[in-house]
Design a protein around this motif. Structure first.
Motif, PDB file in Angstrom:
ATOM      1  N   VAL A  70       0.858  -1.179   0.000  1.00 37.29           N
ATOM      2  CA  VAL A  70       0.000   0.000   0.000  1.00 37.29           C
ATOM      3  C   VAL A  70       0.896   1.231   0.000  1.00 37.29           C
ATOM      4  O   VAL A  70       1.723   1.404   0.914  1.00 37.29           O
ATOM      5  N   LEU A  71       0.764   2.082  -0.998  1.00 37.13           N
ATOM      6  CA  LEU A  71       1.513   3.333  -1.033  1.00 37.13           C
ATOM      7  C   LEU A  71       0.658   4.415  -0.393  1.00 37.13           C
ATOM      8  O   LEU A  71      -0.360   4.837  -0.959  1.00 37.13           O
ATOM      9  N   ASN A  72       1.045   4.850   0.772  1.00 37.04           N
ATOM     10  CA  ASN A  72       0.304   5.893   1.474  1.00 37.04           C
ATOM     11  C   ASN A  72       0.821   7.268   1.053  1.00 37.04           C
ATOM     12  O   ASN A  72       1.974   7.415   0.655  1.00 37.04           O
ATOM     13  N   ARG A  73      -0.049   8.267   1.162  1.00 44.16           N
ATOM     14  CA  ARG A  73       0.274   9.644   0.755  1.00 44.16           C
ATOM     15  C   ARG A  73       0.791   9.664  -0.687  1.00 44.16           C
ATOM     16  O   ARG A  73       1.801  10.273  -1.004  1.00 44.16           O
ATOM     17  N   ALA A  74       0.061   8.954  -1.530  1.00 44.74           N
ATOM     18  CA  ALA A  74       0.449   8.844  -2.936  1.00 44.74           C
ATOM     19  C   ALA A  74       0.247  10.181  -3.653  1.00 44.74           C
ATOM     20  O   ALA A  74      -0.583  11.006  -3.248  1.00 44.74           O
ATOM     21  N   PRO A  75       1.001  10.432  -4.741  1.00 52.66           N
ATOM     22  CA  PRO A  75       0.817  11.671  -5.512  1.00 52.66           C
ATOM     23  C   PRO A  75      -0.591  11.753  -6.095  1.00 52.66           C
ATOM     24  O   PRO A  75      -1.234  10.740  -6.356  1.00 52.66           O
ATOM     25  N   LYS A  76      -1.067  12.969  -6.297  1.00 51.54           N
ATOM     26  CA  LYS A  76      -2.374  13.164  -6.915  1.00 51.54           C
ATOM     27  C   LYS A  76      -2.340  12.699  -8.368  1.00 51.54           C
ATOM     28  O   LYS A  76      -1.279  12.643  -8.992  1.00 51.54           O
ATOM     29  N   PHE A  77      -3.515  12.376  -8.896  1.00 47.87           N
ATOM     30  CA  PHE A  77      -3.557  11.836 -10.257  1.00 47.87           C
ATOM     31  C   PHE A  77      -3.108  12.866 -11.291  1.00 47.87           C
ATOM     32  O   PHE A  77      -2.734  12.521 -12.402  1.00 47.87           O
ATOM     33  N   LEU A  88      -2.557  -0.655  -3.925  1.00 51.42           N
ATOM     34  CA  LEU A  88      -3.389   0.392  -3.333  1.00 51.42           C
ATOM     35  C   LEU A  88      -2.594   1.682  -3.244  1.00 51.42           C
ATOM     36  O   LEU A  88      -1.487   1.705  -2.697  1.00 51.42           O
ATOM     37  N   LEU A  89      -3.161   2.741  -3.787  1.00 52.14           N
ATOM     38  CA  LEU A  89      -2.563   4.069  -3.679  1.00 52.14           C
ATOM     39  C   LEU A  89      -3.521   4.934  -2.864  1.00 52.14           C
ATOM     40  O   LEU A  89      -4.614   5.263  -3.319  1.00 52.14           O
ATOM     41  N   MET A  90      -3.113   5.265  -1.641  1.00 51.55           N
ATOM     42  CA  MET A  90      -3.959   6.043  -0.736  1.00 51.55           C
ATOM     43  C   MET A  90      -3.518   7.503  -0.758  1.00 51.55           C
ATOM     44  O   MET A  90      -2.325   7.805  -0.626  1.00 51.55           O
ATOM     45  N   SER A  91      -4.472   8.407  -0.913  1.00 49.41           N
ATOM     46  CA  SER A  91      -4.147   9.829  -1.003  1.00 49.41           C
ATOM     47  C   SER A  91      -3.735  10.382   0.360  1.00 49.41           C
ATOM     48  O   SER A  91      -3.924   9.745   1.401  1.00 49.41           O
ATOM     49  N   ASP A  92      -3.191  11.568   0.344  1.00 49.67           N
ATOM     50  CA  ASP A  92      -2.744  12.240   1.571  1.00 49.67           C
ATOM     51  C   ASP A  92      -3.938  12.908   2.248  1.00 49.67           C
ATOM     52  O   ASP A  92      -4.587  13.771   1.674  1.00 49.67           O
ATOM     53  N   GLY A  93      -4.233  12.501   3.478  1.00 55.20           N
ATOM     54  CA  GLY A  93      -5.357  13.090   4.203  1.00 55.20           C
ATOM     55  C   GLY A  93      -5.067  14.463   4.768  1.00 55.20           C
ATOM     56  O   GLY A  93      -5.981  15.177   5.190  1.00 55.20           O
ATOM     57  N   GLY A  94      -3.782  14.844   4.828  1.00 56.73           N
ATOM     58  CA  GLY A  94      -3.413  16.168   5.312  1.00 56.73           C
ATOM     59  C   GLY A  94      -3.853  16.432   6.747  1.00 56.73           C
ATOM     60  O   GLY A  94      -3.871  15.545   7.599  1.00 56.73           O
ATOM     61  N   LYS A  95      -4.214  17.689   7.010  1.00 58.35           N
ATOM     62  CA  LYS A  95      -4.591  18.084   8.365  1.00 58.35           C
ATOM     63  C   LYS A  95      -5.820  17.356   8.859  1.00 58.35           C
ATOM     64  O   LYS A  95      -5.976  17.118  10.059  1.00 58.35           O
TER      65      LYS A  95
END
Length: 422
Positions: free
Chosen positions: A343-350, A372-379
């Motif tokens: 699982v790649l967490n904080r993956a780059p945006k598309f 699985l590419l999981m986006s960055d949830g940030g704050k």
């Protein structure tokens, strides 16, 4: 609006007040208060609030909105007193925070604020918070009901085991485990089906990071001494002992938190883990395990018991090196590497073409599939964890939450299909 207006203004009764060091630092709050309340609100400094809340006029207030930022952390004692005084007078409290440290924020929330809104204020956030106060909704940040789960008379489940292992520190493995478990436990809630209604599966979360386990923090659950007592003597663990060690989050998800104190990871043996996982599988449809980042003697037991083994990484050199180390270690012991799901967490945006190219090169150089590419949830993911709530309850519309929901849905549907075929 000024404090003087609160005490002398006659035209309209004051329904609410903002409380801050300097309300001009929160111009969006001023605009939203005027939109919601017109002239029926006032502004107080921290010192003025201490005085005003002790006067009879304060009893007319419906709520106060306490606005703080990083510069106010030296005033935590005074702010805490304001919250306590307001709660003693049955005045609702909305906490509005801008760049406040997690420790300070947690301290203020634990005092009993009724709702929390981050600053800058998202559109409609204050309106929604005021509506929730009017509906007497449960506090957003309040600790969920905690009680022991109930088991069926017989453990007639055959649960799917899903360990989550961060291959580097800080890659978000605990966040992944907590949110995946919650989404599976509530996957069918609120859905209307034309056919016979489906009930969400029974899910438990086992936090096996005995030293730095964060599941209790991320779900605002207490840690208890009896967890150590059970883990130290799994030979005598029975259904009742296991049930008493578990805690229920919102009556949906059952959790075995990490122990109260830091314990050596070798406290547990492979046999201990086998008994613990077998007990969990007998009573739950899904068993999510939050693993320590360290590989220990019983990691082999968990891997052998697992149906899928989620390995979380980030797009950096340390993760790449640790993937190679992990693969070499497992292959040298003849362990089933095919169970690993990277699982790649904080993956780059598309839209980040350069980032997508780096992801492709990473997978090719390591000879792995990043499934699985999981986006960055940030704050928002940080705030959700600090408040002790899954993303579904704190920020349900963020893209990362939808990714957890999609993954949980696919796992539950696959398991249901397998059971139906059997």
């Amino acid at each position: 609006m000024t404090a003087a207006a609160i005490m002398t203004s006659e035209p309209a009764p004051i329904q609410a007040c903002t409380v801050s060091r300097d309300v001009s630092n929160f111009d969006l709050l001023i605009e939203d208060m005027e939109t919601e309340l017109g002239e029926s609100w006032g502004d107080l400094t921290f010192d003025e609030a201490v005085i005003f809340l002790g006067q009879p006029d304060a009893e007319q207030l419906e709520f106060i909105a306490i606005a703080v930022n990083g510069e106010d952390e030296d005033e935590l004692t005074k702010i805490s007193g304001i919250i306590t005084e307001a709660k003693d007078r049955n005045i609702r409290v909305i906490l509005i925070a801008d760049e406040v440290s997690p420790i300070a924020l947690h301290q203020l929330l634990r005092l009993g604020a009724d709702d929390f809104v981050p600053y800058p204020l998202p559109e409609g956030a204050l309106h929604d918070a005021i509506e929730r106060l009017g509906q007497a909704a449960p506090p957003v940040e309040a600790a969920p009901p905690v009680h022991a789960p109930t088991f069926a008379a017989t453990g007639n489940h055959d649960g799917v085991v899903l360990p989550v292992h961060g291959l580097s520190g800080g890659v978000g493995a605990s966040t992944f485990a907590v949110n995946l478990a919650w989404e599976m436990a509530t996957i069918h809630d609120g859905k209307k089906k034309k056919k016979a209604p489906s009930t969400s599966p029974k899910v438990c979360l086992l936090d096996l990071d005995l030293q730095f386990g964060a599941a209790a923090t991320y779900l605002d659950l207490p840690r208890r001494e009896m967890i150590y007592e059970m883990l130290a003597d799994t030979e005598h663990m029975d259904k009742e002992t296991f049930r008493q060690a578990m805690l229920s989050f919102n009556d949906k998800l059952d959790v075995l938190t990490a122990p109260t104190d830091m314990l050596p990871l070798d406290l547990l043996s492979g046999d201990d883990l086998e008994r613990l996982i077998d007990m969990a599988r007998a009573h739950y449809d899904f068993v999510v395990i939050d693993m320590p980042s360290t590989v220990v003697s019983w990691t082999e037991t968990v891997l052998n018991k697992a149906h899928l083994y989620f390995a979380l990484i980030e797009l950096d050199m340390r993760s790449a090196q640790n993937v190679l180390r992990m693969q070499r270690a497992l292959k040298s012991e003849g362990l089933p590497t095919e169970k690993l799901r990277y699982v790649l967490n904080r993956a780059p945006k598309f839209t980040d073409l350069n980032g997508k190219a780096r992801v492709k090169r990473l997978a090719e150089s390591l000879d792995i599939s990043l499934e699985l590419l999981m986006s960055d949830g940030g704050k928002q993911i940080t705030q959700a964890n600090d408040h002790g709530l899954p993303l579904a309850l704190s920020a349900p519309k963020v893209p990362l939450r939808k990714e957890f929901q999609k993954l949980a849905g696919s796992l539950v549907e696959l398991n249901e299909a397998v059971e139906a075929a059997a």
